[in-house]
Motif scaffolding. Structure first.
Motif, PDB file in Angstrom:
ATOM      1  N   GLU A   6       0.836  -1.204   0.000  1.00 38.87           N
ATOM      2  CA  GLU A   6       0.000   0.000   0.000  1.00 38.87           C
ATOM      3  C   GLU A   6       0.867   1.248   0.000  1.00 38.87           C
ATOM      4  OE1 GLU A   6      -3.016  -2.331   3.015  1.00 38.87           O
ATOM      5  OE2 GLU A   6      -1.450  -0.976   3.680  1.00 38.87           O
ATOM      6  N   CYS A  22      -2.802   0.235  -3.843  1.00 33.95           N
ATOM      7  CA  CYS A  22      -2.384  -1.071  -3.332  1.00 33.95           C
ATOM      8  C   CYS A  22      -2.068  -1.960  -4.532  1.00 33.95           C
ATOM      9  CB  CYS A  22      -3.484  -1.683  -2.487  1.00 33.95           C
ATOM     10  SG  CYS A  22      -3.192  -3.403  -2.019  1.00 33.95           S
ATOM     11  N   TRP A  36     -10.834  -2.220   0.410  1.00 30.67           N
ATOM     12  CA  TRP A  36     -10.187  -1.456   1.475  1.00 30.67           C
ATOM     13  C   TRP A  36     -11.020  -1.576   2.745  1.00 30.67           C
ATOM     14  CZ3 TRP A  36      -5.479   0.771   0.925  1.00 30.67           C
ATOM     15  CH2 TRP A  36      -5.000   0.938  -0.377  1.00 30.67           C
ATOM     16  N   ARG A  38     -10.780  -0.365   7.076  1.00 31.85           N
ATOM     17  CA  ARG A  38     -10.109   0.576   7.964  1.00 31.85           C
ATOM     18  C   ARG A  38     -10.398   0.215   9.411  1.00 31.85           C
ATOM     19  NH1 ARG A  38     -13.613   6.114   6.706  1.00 31.85           N
ATOM     20  NH2 ARG A  38     -15.543   5.492   7.775  1.00 31.85           N
ATOM     21  N   ILE A  69     -13.653   3.628  -5.397  1.00 29.48           N
ATOM     22  CA  ILE A  69     -12.698   2.538  -5.537  1.00 29.48           C
ATOM     23  C   ILE A  69     -12.578   2.184  -7.015  1.00 29.48           C
ATOM     24  CG2 ILE A  69     -14.423   0.709  -5.190  1.00 29.48           C
ATOM     25  CD1 ILE A  69     -12.235  -0.860  -3.650  1.00 29.48           C
ATOM     26  N   LEU A  80      -8.102   3.840  -3.932  1.00 28.49           N
ATOM     27  CA  LEU A  80      -9.211   4.428  -3.188  1.00 28.49           C
ATOM     28  C   LEU A  80      -9.037   5.931  -3.223  1.00 28.49           C
ATOM     29  CD1 LEU A  80     -11.742   3.756  -1.462  1.00 28.49           C
ATOM     30  CD2 LEU A  80     -10.292   4.121   0.558  1.00 28.49           C
ATOM     31  N   TYR A  93      -5.772   2.209   7.156  1.00 25.20           N
ATOM     32  CA  TYR A  93      -6.479   1.625   6.019  1.00 25.20           C
ATOM     33  C   TYR A  93      -5.696   0.406   5.520  1.00 25.20           C
ATOM     34  CZ  TYR A  93      -9.757   5.475   5.805  1.00 25.20           C
ATOM     35  OH  TYR A  93     -10.764   6.372   6.105  1.00 25.20           O
ATOM     36  N   TYR A  94      -6.415  -0.702   5.352  1.00 27.81           N
ATOM     37  CA  TYR A  94      -5.816  -1.953   4.930  1.00 27.81           C
ATOM     38  C   TYR A  94      -6.385  -2.376   3.575  1.00 27.81           C
ATOM     39  CZ  TYR A  94      -4.370  -2.409   9.818  1.00 27.81           C
ATOM     40  OH  TYR A  94      -3.814  -2.209  11.055  1.00 27.81           O
ATOM     41  N   CYS A  95      -5.500  -2.755   2.700  1.00 21.46           N
ATOM     42  CA  CYS A  95      -5.885  -3.335   1.417  1.00 21.46           C
ATOM     43  C   CYS A  95      -6.170  -4.816   1.615  1.00 21.46           C
ATOM     44  CB  CYS A  95      -4.742  -3.128   0.428  1.00 21.46           C
ATOM     45  SG  CYS A  95      -4.992  -3.897  -1.172  1.00 21.46           S
TER      46      CYS A  95
END
Length: 119
Positions: A6, A22, A36, A38, A69, A80, A93-95
């Motif tokens: 990311e 990402c 995504w 969070r 997105i 994003l 924030y996580y992919c």
């Protein structure tokens, strides 16, 4: 080995914009859904937005109309776009991606990128 990397997090003022990226890398047969999530301090991880390999999207109610997105043509990078950000968008924030490799489909996560919305 499949990895999700990311980039694009940081500090942004309320009302501003930010774009997260990402990229998936490694030996993959196919990338299905990407998305995504969070996680804010003291809260559970939540879905922000997701996109299928066919381009169908869904969003959390809290970001509809503000976040977008998308995926690149190769389908291996997900973006994003965050517009009109609010302090409550502050989170890591996580992919996320569902990727088919030699032994079937697996779920992968990025390392997380911090987004802080503050003046």
């Amino acid at each position: 080995q499949v990895q999700l990397v990311e980039s694009g997090g940081g500090l942004v003022q309320p009302g501003g914009s930010l774009r997260l990226s990402c990229a998936a890398s490694g030996i993959m047969f196919r990338i299905n859904a990407m998305g995504w999530y969070r996680q804010a301090p003291g809260k559970q991880r939540e879905l922000v937005a997701a996109i299928t390999s066919g381009g169908s999207t869904n969003y959390a109610d809290s970001v509809k109309g503000r976040f977008t997105i998308s995926r690149d043509n190769a389908g291996s990078t997900v973006y994003l776009r965050m517009n009109s950000v609010k302090p409550e968008d502050t989170a890591v924030y996580y992919c996320h991606a569902d990727i088919v490799i030699i032994d079937g489909e697996h779920t992968y996560w990025g390392q997380g990128t911090q987004v802080t919305v503050s003046s």
